[in-house]
Design an enzyme around this catalytic site. Structure first.
Site, short mmCIF file in Angstrom:
data_model
loop_
_atom_site.label_atom_id
_atom_site.label_comp_id
_atom_site.label_asym_id
_atom_site.label_seq_id
_atom_site.Cartn_x
_atom_site.Cartn_y
_atom_site.Cartn_z
N ASP A 1 0.86 -1.18 0.00
CA ASP A 1 0.00 0.00 0.00
C ASP A 1 0.90 1.23 0.00
OD1 ASP A 1 -3.24 0.26 0.70
OD2 ASP A 1 -2.07 2.09 1.03
N THR B 1 -13.30 -4.19 -9.05
CA THR B 1 -14.40 -4.22 -10.01
C THR B 1 -14.11 -3.22 -11.12
OG1 THR B 1 -15.87 -4.80 -8.23
CG2 THR B 1 -16.91 -3.96 -10.23
N LEU C 1 -16.84 -10.47 -2.12
CA LEU C 1 -16.69 -10.37 -0.67
C LEU C 1 -17.62 -9.33 -0.09
CD1 LEU C 1 -12.77 -10.17 -0.65
CD2 LEU C 1 -14.21 -12.24 -0.67
N LYS D 1 -19.39 -9.82 -12.60
CA LYS D 1 -19.30 -9.07 -11.34
C LYS D 1 -20.34 -7.95 -11.28
CE LYS D 1 -18.00 -6.95 -7.69
NZ LYS D 1 -17.80 -7.38 -6.35
N PHE E 1 -31.20 -11.96 1.41
CA PHE E 1 -31.14 -10.63 0.81
C PHE E 1 -32.54 -10.08 0.54
CE2 PHE E 1 -28.15 -7.68 -1.32
CZ PHE E 1 -27.11 -7.84 -0.43
N CYS F 1 -19.92 -0.37 -2.82
CA CYS F 1 -20.02 -1.20 -4.03
C CYS F 1 -21.30 -0.98 -4.84
CB CYS F 1 -19.88 -2.66 -3.66
SG CYS F 1 -18.40 -2.99 -2.72
C1 UGA Z 1 -21.65 -6.23 -1.77
C2 UGA Z 1 -22.00 -7.64 -2.28
O1 UGA Z 1 -22.93 -8.26 -1.39
C3 UGA Z 1 -20.73 -8.51 -2.36
O2 UGA Z 1 -21.06 -9.78 -2.90
C4 UGA Z 1 -19.73 -7.80 -3.26
O3 UGA Z 1 -18.53 -8.53 -3.38
C5 UGA Z 1 -19.41 -6.44 -2.67
O4 UGA Z 1 -20.65 -5.67 -2.62
C6 UGA Z 1 -18.41 -5.77 -3.58
O5 UGA Z 1 -18.73 -5.52 -4.74
O6 UGA Z 1 -17.24 -5.61 -3.18
P1 UGA Z 1 -21.23 -5.12 0.62
O7 UGA Z 1 -21.23 -3.81 -0.10
O8 UGA Z 1 -20.19 -5.42 1.63
O9 UGA Z 1 -21.19 -6.34 -0.44
O10 UGA Z 1 -22.62 -5.15 1.39
P2 UGA Z 1 -23.96 -6.02 1.38
O11 UGA Z 1 -23.95 -6.90 2.55
O12 UGA Z 1 -24.22 -6.62 0.06
O13 UGA Z 1 -25.02 -4.84 1.63
C7 UGA Z 1 -25.18 -3.79 0.68
C8 UGA Z 1 -26.31 -2.88 1.12
O14 UGA Z 1 -27.56 -3.56 1.05
C9 UGA Z 1 -26.18 -2.38 2.55
O15 UGA Z 1 -26.54 -1.02 2.60
C10 UGA Z 1 -27.15 -3.26 3.32
O16 UGA Z 1 -27.66 -2.65 4.48
C11 UGA Z 1 -28.24 -3.44 2.27
N1 UGA Z 1 -29.05 -4.65 2.53
C12 UGA Z 1 -28.48 -5.88 2.43
C13 UGA Z 1 -30.39 -4.52 2.82
O17 UGA Z 1 -30.94 -3.39 2.90
N2 UGA Z 1 -31.13 -5.65 3.02
C14 UGA Z 1 -30.59 -6.90 2.93
O18 UGA Z 1 -31.33 -7.90 3.09
C15 UGA Z 1 -29.23 -7.01 2.62
#
Ligand code: UGA
Length: 443
Positions: free
Chosen positions: A49, A140, A167, A218, A263, A274
């Site tokens: 880094d 990405t 992830l 992706k 989800f 993301c």
């Molecule tokens: C997301 C994807 O889930 C990963 O698979 C992907 O690798 C990652 O982006 C990336 O591109 O690096 P992340 O951003 O860590 O992961 O978060 P998530 O757990 O997917 O949640 C995203 C948003 O959706 C959050 O604001 C969360 O609160 C919301 N969410 C999630 C909901 O409102 N309801 C749900 O049931 C799930």
């Protein structure tokens, strides 16, 4: 004796062939998780880094980000000698068999992904790579980036492979070591196999495809997930209007295996580092290729409107205006179990309320960088945030909020009103304690 010695050397050589020398450039949540997990898989990894302060923290065996198991993983990697950290990009890539690019690809002004960090590093490392090195795009990146990175490297004797990550922040290490699938895309079979072999110890299907397909996959995955959530949020809004309960609706939806039960939690809209960036980038990619992705544009717009809806619920419970009122927020991060505020729905909602004249008091157990939001009065506990507030808004689903009772907060608030933007509270309990309760998708 000579025989024994050559056997030993042979075994040593085999071991060297299996254990790859890897360099991971960029030690953000993707890069650090990748480096630590690859070291757990017995590879020899240098994580790089440009931020000396971050590297110093990592060298001391501590994680600069909140990720489950990360501190332990870093310590194990350092102790085993398989993981090291460096700020020296050029030295770290010299002799590496595989170089992972885990660099930021922020949203550019027009919504497309900004590849300037990747371009700068590719141009920098190109002349220093050993012949046959495989450069892996883990960040990405738009479809076609593997070809573009190859050009920036300026070499015809090294290979570029796409190996997108899936992830989730908060469970990134677990997701890396126990993935649902590993995707490796590239046009050189040997290079693809070299990257695939890094995952030999992982129990998941390894999908091999061309680079464009891996890159498209992706974006498709994140955009599909965002679409699923927006659909659920829209159903939740309709449930409120027609007197249905979204939890009942979702429980029936999820039992259909074609839909799946994950989800599906309605909330204040999706955010994070993301989904917002990747959905917008896919709209731009489509547009650049003559396809108007109206569906995804609608999803993005509906998600922005969801933030507004939650803000308006707060306005409503405050009697039609928040001007001069104080709002207590439980939660600031974009979801629970992360310290990340990037594109957090909570911040978008609170910022709208602030612009309408509200004062914001907030508690979050992990948020990093709140000092960058001088209009947020940070409190040390959920209860303290309520002191003197005119309404409570729950904007991140931290588990600790569910165990707080109405009796704990009622005397601290100046009005018994709560907007539960994450549906973490028990509506009956709060209503029967005299609270005006507004959730998402249930009355
Ligand atoms: C997301 C994807 O889930 C990963 O698979 C992907 O690798 C990652 O982006 C990336 O591109 O690096 P992340 O951003 O860590 O992961 O978060 P998530 O757990 O997917 O949640 C995203 C948003 O959706 C959050 O604001 C969360 O609160 C919301 N969410 C999630 C909901 O409102 N309801 C749900 O049931 C799930």
């Amino acid at each position: 004796m000579r025989r024994l010695c050559s056997d030993y050397l042979f075994e040593f050589a085999i071991r060297l062939m299996r254990v790859k020398r890897l360099t991971v450039i960029g030690s953000g949540y993707v890069g650090l998780s990748t480096a630590v997990a690859l070291a757990e898989l017995s590879h020899s990894v240098v994580a790089v880094d440009i931020d000396p302060a971050k590297i110093a923290v990592l060298k001391s065996g501590t994680s600069p980000i909140a990720e489950a198991g990360m501190d332990e993983g870093i310590s194990r990697g350092l102790e085993s000698g398989r993981l090291s950290f460096s700020t020296d990009v050029l030295n770290s890539v010299a002799g590496a068999e595989v170089v992972f690019l885990c660099l930021p690809t922020p949203q550019g002004d027009d919504g497309s992904a900004d590849l300037s960090y990747i371009e700068a590093v590719a141009r920098q490392i190109g002349p220093h790579l050993a012949l046959g090195t495989v450069v892996v795009n883990k960040s990405t990146v738009p479809v076609g980036s593997s070809v573009q990175v190859g050009k920036w490297l300026g070499r015809t004797d090294v290979f570029v492979v796409s190996n997108p990550e899936f992830l989730r922040q908060g469970t990134a290490l677990q997701d890396f070591l126990h993935p649902t699938r590993v995707v490796v895309g590239g046009d050189n079979e040997e290079a693809v196999e070299k990257v695939a072999s890094l995952y030999a110890a992982v129990d998941a299907p390894i999908l091999r495809m061309n680079a464009a397909s891996a890159e498209a996959l992706k974006y498709a995955a994140n955009s599909f997930l965002a679409t699923k959530l927006t659909f659920v949020n829209a159903i939740a809004d309709i449930c409120e209007l027609v007197g249905a309960d979204v939890f009942d609706v979702v429980s029936g939806l999820g039992l259909d295996p074609r839909i799946g039960d994950q989800f599906l939690n309605p909330g204040p809209g999706w955010g994070g580092s993301c989904f917002p960036k990747d959905t917008r980038a896919l709209v731009k990619i489509a547009e650049g290729n003559g396809y108007d992705f109206a569906l995804l544009r609608g999803v993005i717009q509906t998600n922005d409107e969801q933030y507004e809806r939650i803000a308006l619920k707060v306005v409503e419970v405050c009697g039609g205006s928040v001007s001069g009122k104080t709002i207590a927020s439980w939660g600031l991060t974009f979801k629970a179990n992360t310290d990340d505020l990037r594109d957090s729905p909570a911040i978008a909602i609170l910022s709208t309320l602030k612009d309408m004249g509200a004062t914001i008091r907030a508690y979050d157990p992990a948020a990093r960088g709140v000092e960058m939001l001088p209009w947020v009065q940070r409190c040390d506990s959920a209860l303290e945030a309520c002191d003197g507030a005119d309404a409570l808004a729950v904007l991140t689903e931290w588990p600790e909020f569910a165990s707080i009772t109405p009796a704990d907060v009622v005397s601290r608030l100046s009005a018994a009103v709560v907007v539960d933007g994450r549906n973490v509270l028990n509506p009956q309990q709060w209503k029967s304690s005299g609270f005006q309760y507004r959730g998402v998708g249930r009355s």
